[in-house]
Enzyme design. Structure first.
Site, short mmCIF file in Angstrom:
data_model
loop_
_atom_site.label_atom_id
_atom_site.label_comp_id
_atom_site.label_asym_id
_atom_site.label_seq_id
_atom_site.Cartn_x
_atom_site.Cartn_y
_atom_site.Cartn_z
CD GLU A 68 84.88 154.52 -46.66
OE1 GLU A 68 85.84 154.78 -45.91
OE2 GLU A 68 85.03 154.18 -47.84
CB THR A 104 89.05 161.74 -51.48
OG1 THR A 104 89.92 160.66 -51.17
CG2 THR A 104 87.69 161.18 -51.84
P1 ADP Z 1 91.20 155.27 -49.89
O1 ADP Z 1 90.89 155.96 -51.18
O2 ADP Z 1 92.36 154.35 -50.01
O3 ADP Z 1 90.02 154.61 -49.25
P2 ADP Z 1 90.63 157.58 -48.46
O4 ADP Z 1 91.14 158.79 -49.13
O5 ADP Z 1 89.19 157.23 -48.60
O6 ADP Z 1 91.58 156.37 -48.89
O7 ADP Z 1 90.88 157.63 -46.91
C1 ADP Z 1 92.07 158.01 -46.39
C2 ADP Z 1 91.82 159.14 -45.39
O8 ADP Z 1 91.21 158.63 -44.22
C3 ADP Z 1 93.13 159.75 -44.97
O9 ADP Z 1 92.94 161.15 -44.88
C4 ADP Z 1 93.39 159.17 -43.59
O10 ADP Z 1 94.12 160.05 -42.78
C5 ADP Z 1 91.99 158.98 -43.04
N1 ADP Z 1 91.91 157.87 -42.05
C6 ADP Z 1 91.53 157.95 -40.78
N2 ADP Z 1 91.61 156.76 -40.16
C7 ADP Z 1 92.06 155.89 -41.06
C8 ADP Z 1 92.34 154.51 -41.03
N3 ADP Z 1 92.20 153.78 -39.92
N4 ADP Z 1 92.77 153.93 -42.15
C9 ADP Z 1 92.94 154.65 -43.29
N5 ADP Z 1 92.69 155.97 -43.39
C10 ADP Z 1 92.24 156.60 -42.29
#
Ligand code: ADP
Length: 307
Positions: free
Chosen positions: A128, A181
Site C-alpha cells: 500500500e 489518490t
Molecule cells: P485502489 O484505490 O483501487 O486501491 P490505488 O490507487 O490504491 O488503487 O492503487 C493503484 C496504484 O497502485 C496504481 O498506481 C498502480 O499502478 C499501482 N500498482 C502497482 N502494483 C499493482 C497491483 N499489483 N495491483 C494494482 N495496482 C498496482
C-alpha cells in the site's frame, strides 16, 4: 513446485466515519492470482492479465509485499506470481490491496503459515505504501481477515475483526474517471475541530456497536462522515444525487469507497441492494460517463483458495 490459485477480494475502506481505520471485504468482486514456490530463490512476477501494471518486483505491490514477508523468513525462498486483474487500479475498491494481501496470504499458506494474520497485514501494508505513499491498512486488513475490520492503532499495529451481520449487502458504483489518490488526499484538511471529532468518533463507536448487536438502524445512523466526505465528494460527479437515490431506495447509508471515485451504499437484504443499484444506475446513465456497478454480500472469510 507448490502452487495455489486464490481469489483476492475487493474491499471498501473508510465506511464513511472510519477514515483509514474501517473497511470491509466484498464477496464476488476480486482478482485471481496463482502463487508458486519454486527452487530458484527470488520473487518473479511472471504474468499480469487484465491491467497494465509493472512486472518488476519492486514496482508491483504484490512483489513488494512478498519481499517484506521473505525478509522476516529464515530460508531462501523462490516465489512466482501470476495476477489476473479484475479490479481496476485506482477504482477505490482496493485494487492494490487485493494484490498485496493476496500475495502474502498465499505465500504464508504455501510455507505452512509461519506468520499471523496481523503480521500479514504489516507486510501487505508495504504494498500500500508503494501504491499511495501511505502504509494504510484499511483495505488490506479486511482482505486478509474477511468481514469488517477496525485498525484500532497503527503504532503498534492493532487490527480487530468485527462482526458481519448476515443481511448486509454492498452496492458499489465505479465511475470510470481517474481520481488520483494523491489528489483525493490533498483535498483533506489535516486539522479537525473538536466538534467534528466528537461527531465522528460517536459514529465510529455507533457503527462498531451496530455491527456487533446486528442493529441495522444503528448501523445506518452511524454511516455518516462529517470530516472527509464534504471535501472529497466534490471530486466525484453526481455524488449527492447518488447518495439521495440510494437513501430514498432504503439503503442504510451511502458514502465514498476508499479515496473514490467509487461510491458505496450499504443495505439490509439483497432486494434493497439490487433496487439501489437500479436507481443509482439511472442517475449515472444521464452523465454519459462509463461506470460499473457491483452488488455483493460481505465476505466474512477474506482471501480464499479456488479451483
Ligand atoms: P485502489 O484505490 O483501487 O486501491 P490505488 O490507487 O490504491 O488503487 O492503487 C493503484 C496504484 O497502485 C496504481 O498506481 C498502480 O499502478 C499501482 N500498482 C502497482 N502494483 C499493482 C497491483 N499489483 N495491483 C494494482 N495496482 C498496482
Amino acid at each position: 513446485m507448490k502452487s495455489i490459485k486464490i481469489f483476492a477480494p475487493a474491499t471498501v475502506a473508510n465506511l464513511s466515519c472510519g477514515f483509514d481505520v474501517l473497511g470491509c471485504c466484498l464477496d464476488n468482486v476480486g482478482d485471481e492470482m496463482i502463487i508458486s514456490l519454486v527452487s530458484e530463490p527470488g520473487i518473479t512476477i511472471t504474468k499480469i492479465e487484465g491491467a497494465d501494471l509493472p512486472l518488476e518486483t519492486h514496482k508491483n505491490v504484490a512483489g513488494v509485499a512478498v519481499e517484506a514477508l521473505l525478509s522476516k523468513y529464515i530460508k531462501e525462498i523462490g516465489v512466482e506470481i501470476e495476477i489476473y486483474k479484475k479490479i481496476k487500479a485506482g477504482s477505490g475498491i482496493g485494487s492494490s490491496a487485493a494484490s498485496s494481501a493476496g500475495a502474502v496470504w498465499a505465500v504464508n499458506h504455501l510455507l505452512d503459515n509461519p506468520f499471523t494474520p496481523q503480521e500479514l497485514v504489516e507486510f501487505a501494508m508495504e504494498g500500500e505504501k508503494l501504491a499511495s505513499g501511505n502504509a494504510h491498512a484499511d483495505n488490506v486488513a479486511p482482505a486478509l481477515l474477511g468481514g469488517f475490520t477496525l485498525v484500532r492503532s497503527y503504532q503498534p499495529l492493532d487490527v480487530i475483526k468485527l462482526n458481519s451481520p448476515e443481511d448486509l449487502v454492498m452496492t458499489v458504483i465505479h465511475p470510470q474517471i481517474e481520481v488520483k489518490t494523491s489528489d483525493s488526499r490533498s483535498v483533506i484538511k489535516h486539522n479537525v475541530s473538536l466538534k467534528q471529532a466528537i461527531h465522528q468518533w460517536g459514529n465510529v463507536g455507533g457503527l462498531v456497536a451496530g455491527l456487533f448487536t446486528e442493529d441495522y438502524d444503528l448501523i445506518g445512523r452511524s454511516l455518516e462522515d462529517v470530516i472527509i466526505e464534504p471535501l472529497r465528494s466534490i471530486l466525484i460527479p453526481e455524488f449527492e444525487n447518488v447518495k439521495q437515490a440510494a437513501i430514498a431506495k432504503g439503503a442504510l447509508g451511502c458514502g465514498i469507497s476508499g479515496s473514490g471515485p467509487s461510491i458505496f451504499a450499504l443495505s439490509k437484504g439483497m432486494n434493497t441492494a439490487n433496487e439501489v443499484a437500479e436507481d443509482i444506475r439511472k442517475v449515472y446513465a444521464k452523465t454519459g460517463l462509463d461506470f460499473d456497478i457491483h452488488v455483493s454480500k460481505i465476505n466474512s472469510q477474506g482471501i480464499k483458495i479456488i479451483d
